[in-house]
Every structure is written in C-alpha cells, then in structure tokens.
Write an enzyme that holds these catalytic residues in place. Structure first.
Site, mmCIF file in Angstrom:
data_model
loop_
_atom_site.group_PDB
_atom_site.id
_atom_site.type_symbol
_atom_site.label_atom_id
_atom_site.label_comp_id
_atom_site.label_asym_id
_atom_site.label_seq_id
_atom_site.Cartn_x
_atom_site.Cartn_y
_atom_site.Cartn_z
ATOM 1 N N ASP A 258 0.849 -1.192 0.000
ATOM 2 C CA ASP A 258 0.000 0.000 0.000
ATOM 3 C C ASP A 258 0.891 1.250 0.000
ATOM 4 O OD1 ASP A 258 -3.225 0.493 0.952
ATOM 5 O OD2 ASP A 258 -1.825 2.183 1.080
ATOM 6 N N ASN B 262 -12.762 -3.430 2.690
ATOM 7 C CA ASN B 262 -13.645 -2.278 2.843
ATOM 8 C C ASN B 262 -14.653 -2.324 1.698
ATOM 9 O OD1 ASN B 262 -12.232 -1.269 5.054
ATOM 10 N ND2 ASN B 262 -10.806 -0.139 3.769
ATOM 11 N N GLN C 291 -14.476 2.329 1.602
ATOM 12 C CA GLN C 291 -13.804 1.962 0.351
ATOM 13 C C GLN C 291 -13.526 3.209 -0.484
ATOM 14 O OE1 GLN C 291 -15.844 -1.038 -1.957
ATOM 15 N NE2 GLN C 291 -14.150 -1.242 -3.401
ATOM 16 N N HIS D 25 -10.214 -5.452 -3.327
ATOM 17 C CA HIS D 25 -8.882 -5.681 -2.760
ATOM 18 C C HIS D 25 -9.009 -6.091 -1.309
ATOM 19 C CE1 HIS D 25 -9.884 -1.392 -2.420
ATOM 20 N NE2 HIS D 25 -9.250 -1.410 -1.260
ATOM 21 N N LEU D 26 -8.092 -6.955 -0.903
ATOM 22 C CA LEU D 26 -8.027 -7.419 0.482
ATOM 23 C C LEU D 26 -6.806 -6.776 1.133
ATOM 24 C CD1 LEU D 26 -8.917 -9.344 2.764
ATOM 25 C CD2 LEU D 26 -7.622 -11.167 1.645
#
Ligand code: AMP
Ligand code: ZN
Length: 122
Positions: free
Chosen positions: A30, A95, A102, A108-109
């Site tokens: 991230d 999310n 989100q 995405h996880l």
C-alpha cells in the site's frame, strides 16, 4: 476498466511494489501504509466491490483469503501460537462501499500487520 487505478497497476501502466503475482492475483505494498506491513491482494479481474462478487468468484475469493497468511508470514507479520501464548498476527480486511470506507472500487483485500501501535489503529 479505463479509469481504474488498480486495473492500471494490474496492466503495469502504473508502477507498484509487488509482493506476489500469479495468473489470477497480484499483491503490492500500500502506498500509504497503515501498519508496518500493509499489502493489498488484488484480483486481475475488475470486480468493483465484495458485494459485486458472486458464486463464480468463490474460488478466487478463497485464493485471496488463503494468500493472506502466507504473505503476512513472508513479510514478517505472521501469526505464531506457542506455549507462551499467541504472538504476531495481522488483519485481513475488505472495505466495501462508502460506509465501509472503500476508496478504490476494484476489489482488494488489505493485509495489515507487524508490531503495534499502528497509525490510526485501522
Ligand atoms: P480502500 O479504502 O479499501 O479502497 O483502500 C484503497 C487503498 O489503496 C488505500 O489504502 C490506498 O493507500 C491504496 N492505494 C491507492 N493508490 C495506490 C497505489 N497507486 N499504489 C498502492 N496503493 C494505493
Ligand atoms: Zn479495476
């Protein structure tokens, strides 16, 4: 999807720091980590949210969940259980939608781990 930032990362049009890739999934760090280890596991297919997934995505979702502890372990945020008690560990989070926080509408996880405290305790 033309305007999707994660589709652009999947295609290589936008660079990312990759942690894993195979024919179905990529994982990358991230850009704004909320924890010492923070990676995103992303399907190559554009699925906007978890709520848009259905029966045909069952194996893909299972693969994403099974990758989470493996990647956490590889990146130094694995969970250990010993006679002294549990240690280490991570959070795995989807999310979903505005109320779910989100921001990027490509499934995405989040896998977040490492020693606490974390920024924001997300
Ligand atoms: P969410 O709020 O669940 O949609 O999370 C989106 C995440 O994507 C956030 O944690 C962002 O920091 C992350 N993000 C956005 N753009 C990028 C990028 N170009 N590379 C890596 N992570 C990104
Ligand atoms: Zn996309």
């Amino acid at each position: 999807m033309d305007n999707c930032i994660f589709c652009k990362i999947v295609s290589g049009a936008i660079p990312s720091k990759k942690a894993y890739e195979d024919e179905d999934l990529i994982a990358f760090h991230d850009i704004n980590p909320a924890a010492p280890v923070h990676v995103l596991i992303v399907p190559r297919e554009h699925i906007p949210t978890l709520a848009d997934s259905d029966q045909k995505h069952q194996a893909l979702l299972g693969k994403m969940m099974l990758l989470a502890p493996k990647l956490a372990e590889e990146l130094g945020a694995g969970y250990q259980s010993s006679t002294d008690g549990p240690a280490g560990g991570f959070k795995a989070l989807f999310n979903t939608g505005p109320d779910g926080g989100q921001e990027v509408y490509h499934l995405h996880l989040h896998v977040m781990g490492g020693p606490r405290p974390w920024r924001g305790q997300r």
